[in-house]
Motif scaffolding. Sequence first.
Motif, mmCIF file in Angstrom:
data_model
loop_
_atom_site.group_PDB
_atom_site.id
_atom_site.type_symbol
_atom_site.label_atom_id
_atom_site.label_comp_id
_atom_site.label_asym_id
_atom_site.label_seq_id
_atom_site.Cartn_x
_atom_site.Cartn_y
_atom_site.Cartn_z
ATOM 1 N N GLU A 138 0.853 -1.189 0.000
ATOM 2 C CA GLU A 138 0.000 0.000 0.000
ATOM 3 C C GLU A 138 0.887 1.237 0.000
ATOM 4 O OE1 GLU A 138 -3.229 0.264 -0.347
ATOM 5 O OE2 GLU A 138 -3.286 -1.910 -0.635
ATOM 6 N N LEU A 139 1.532 1.459 -1.142
ATOM 7 C CA LEU A 139 2.436 2.586 -1.303
ATOM 8 C C LEU A 139 2.127 3.297 -2.614
ATOM 9 C CD1 LEU A 139 5.779 0.739 -0.370
ATOM 10 C CD2 LEU A 139 4.542 2.348 1.087
ATOM 11 N N ASP A 140 2.572 4.538 -2.715
ATOM 12 C CA ASP A 140 2.452 5.271 -3.981
ATOM 13 C C ASP A 140 3.681 4.954 -4.821
ATOM 14 O OD1 ASP A 140 0.077 6.377 -3.118
ATOM 15 O OD2 ASP A 140 1.070 8.138 -2.249
ATOM 16 N N TRP A 141 3.723 3.744 -5.325
ATOM 17 C CA TRP A 141 4.916 3.258 -6.014
ATOM 18 C C TRP A 141 4.883 3.581 -7.502
ATOM 19 C CZ3 TRP A 141 3.267 0.026 -9.791
ATOM 20 C CH2 TRP A 141 2.089 -0.691 -9.587
ATOM 21 N N VAL A 142 6.085 3.686 -8.062
ATOM 22 C CA VAL A 142 6.268 3.754 -9.514
ATOM 23 C C VAL A 142 7.434 2.839 -9.845
ATOM 24 C CG1 VAL A 142 6.786 5.171 -11.514
ATOM 25 C CG2 VAL A 142 5.429 6.124 -9.663
ATOM 26 N N ILE A 143 7.243 1.939 -10.784
ATOM 27 C CA ILE A 143 8.302 1.030 -11.222
ATOM 28 C C ILE A 143 8.791 1.486 -12.588
ATOM 29 C CG2 ILE A 143 8.851 -1.342 -11.883
ATOM 30 C CD1 ILE A 143 6.719 -2.254 -9.875
ATOM 31 N N LEU A 144 10.081 1.767 -12.674
ATOM 32 C CA LEU A 144 10.701 2.198 -13.922
ATOM 33 C C LEU A 144 11.482 1.028 -14.514
ATOM 34 C CD1 LEU A 144 12.037 5.717 -12.852
ATOM 35 C CD2 LEU A 144 9.828 5.121 -13.866
ATOM 36 N N ARG A 145 11.211 0.742 -15.781
ATOM 37 C CA ARG A 145 11.886 -0.356 -16.468
ATOM 38 C C ARG A 145 12.657 0.194 -17.660
ATOM 39 N NH1 ARG A 145 6.539 -4.214 -15.971
ATOM 40 N NH2 ARG A 145 7.027 -5.082 -13.906
ATOM 41 N N PRO A 146 13.895 0.640 -17.411
ATOM 42 C CA PRO A 146 14.668 1.236 -18.496
ATOM 43 C C PRO A 146 15.313 0.195 -19.399
ATOM 44 C CG PRO A 146 15.917 1.304 -16.468
ATOM 45 C CD PRO A 146 14.575 0.716 -16.116
ATOM 46 N N SER A 147 15.512 0.601 -20.630
ATOM 47 C CA SER A 147 16.352 -0.164 -21.552
ATOM 48 C C SER A 147 17.814 0.056 -21.153
ATOM 49 C CB SER A 147 16.090 0.301 -22.985
ATOM 50 O OG SER A 147 16.906 -0.395 -23.898
ATOM 51 N N VAL A 148 18.743 -0.229 -22.026
ATOM 52 C CA VAL A 148 20.156 0.036 -21.751
ATOM 53 C C VAL A 148 20.343 1.542 -21.592
ATOM 54 C CG1 VAL A 148 22.504 -0.143 -22.661
ATOM 55 C CG2 VAL A 148 20.865 -2.002 -23.040
ATOM 56 N N VAL A 149 20.868 1.946 -20.441
ATOM 57 C CA VAL A 149 21.001 3.374 -20.120
ATOM 58 C C VAL A 149 22.402 3.840 -20.500
ATOM 59 C CG1 VAL A 149 20.894 5.112 -18.304
ATOM 60 C CG2 VAL A 149 19.347 3.136 -18.237
ATOM 61 N N LEU A 150 22.453 4.903 -21.305
ATOM 62 C CA LEU A 150 23.727 5.469 -21.737
ATOM 63 C C LEU A 150 23.793 6.932 -21.321
ATOM 64 C CD1 LEU A 150 23.939 3.998 -25.360
ATOM 65 C CD2 LEU A 150 24.869 3.048 -23.248
#
Length: 429
Positions: A138-150
């Motif tokens: 029960e959180l205000d979560w955000v999940i970020l799924r990045p590609s290869v980060v440059l």
Amino acid sequence: MNILVIGATGLIGSAICARLSTDAHHVVAAVRSGSAFLPMGVSRQVVLDLANATSASDWLPHLEGIGAVVNCAGALQDTGQDRVRTVHVEAPAALFLACEEAGIRRVVHFSALGVDREQPSEFSQSKALGDNLLMARELDWVILRPSVVLGPAAYGASALFRGLAAMPVLPLMPHTGQLQVVQLSDVVETVVALLQPNAPSRLTLELVGPEQLTFADVVASYRRWLGWGPARKVTLPGPFSRLLYKLGDVAGHLGWRPPMRSNAEKEITRGAVGDAGSWMEATSIQPTSLAEALASRPAGVQERWFAKLYFLKPLAFIVLPLFWIATGIISLTSGFREGVDLMLRTPAAEVGVPAVIAGALADMAIGTAIAFRRSARWGLYAGIGLSLFYVVAGSLLLPALWGDPLGPLLKIWPIFVLHLVALAVLEER
């Protein structure tokens, strides 16, 4: 706002710390013991090893006064220092529970692109499990799924691409998927936007660039950026490429962090492509292409130096341990009698045998220390010290060695310099 950033010394974490500080946030950096460098803008440091932070009680003392948490911690594969399941599942699960208990609502969590669709390795399996644990809270979560980060910093994939760009012949691994590389600056601005009071929550966002590129396309872009012409491409045979990945695994068990390991082989096959629509809608960020990003920051001599040194570094840390260990073994076997005979020509003839044995054992100990990342620095210092001792002892006991046509004392100096170079490039981040 007080913001706790976990994994603050990594490529993404350090950039986030620096950016948040410019908005007058108070950044608290969670780092493991022994971290040498902290990113600019950090207000306070918390020493916390995720391996020892697997219960909520481990996190609660560090969450007092914190308004939001950004979790950037990650590990590609199990090593002597990291356990993937601990970093991606056990420690985050304890963190999420602690946030609930402490009343911290906003959690921005970094995962990996495509883990909701396919999990070919323990890396993506554990990432997906960690995501599910957060979504159940029960959180205000955000999940970020990045590609290869440059980005401008050379670490991980951004370092590998630079190193490959310096090679006139580009070795390509077979069966590599398409990439939608994403720029570090866009990732950082995403975090800034999602920490705003009215930012959306309870959503997952795929952070991908605006174009699909092959692995060779990305390397070619870096070659143009560095001012070099096209490279000849050679696809490595499957057995040889698998051998390289296995050697990367060995280096990982010695404490090093090479980007080429078995999990990387499994992950790179499926590529890193996704849909940026939800990301753009939630943040109004327009992803930057690789060409645009490189064009905005011209390459200087420091980038060209780094690119050319990238593969020379592992070569140095292969050659130096082998040199010291082989020297010790030879001194105890085929070269033992010759070493003793040499000592008999000096005023220290009565200690010839123990001196040869002691020197051989010291050589092997130094080589072993350099091979392990945790002890490499002290091994290099010991190698420098022992080399200087050999020069001084040889000059005092048998000065004729300076005139020996094989140059046993003269050859110490290039070895001495190589140790200094290895010390200069030892740091990985």
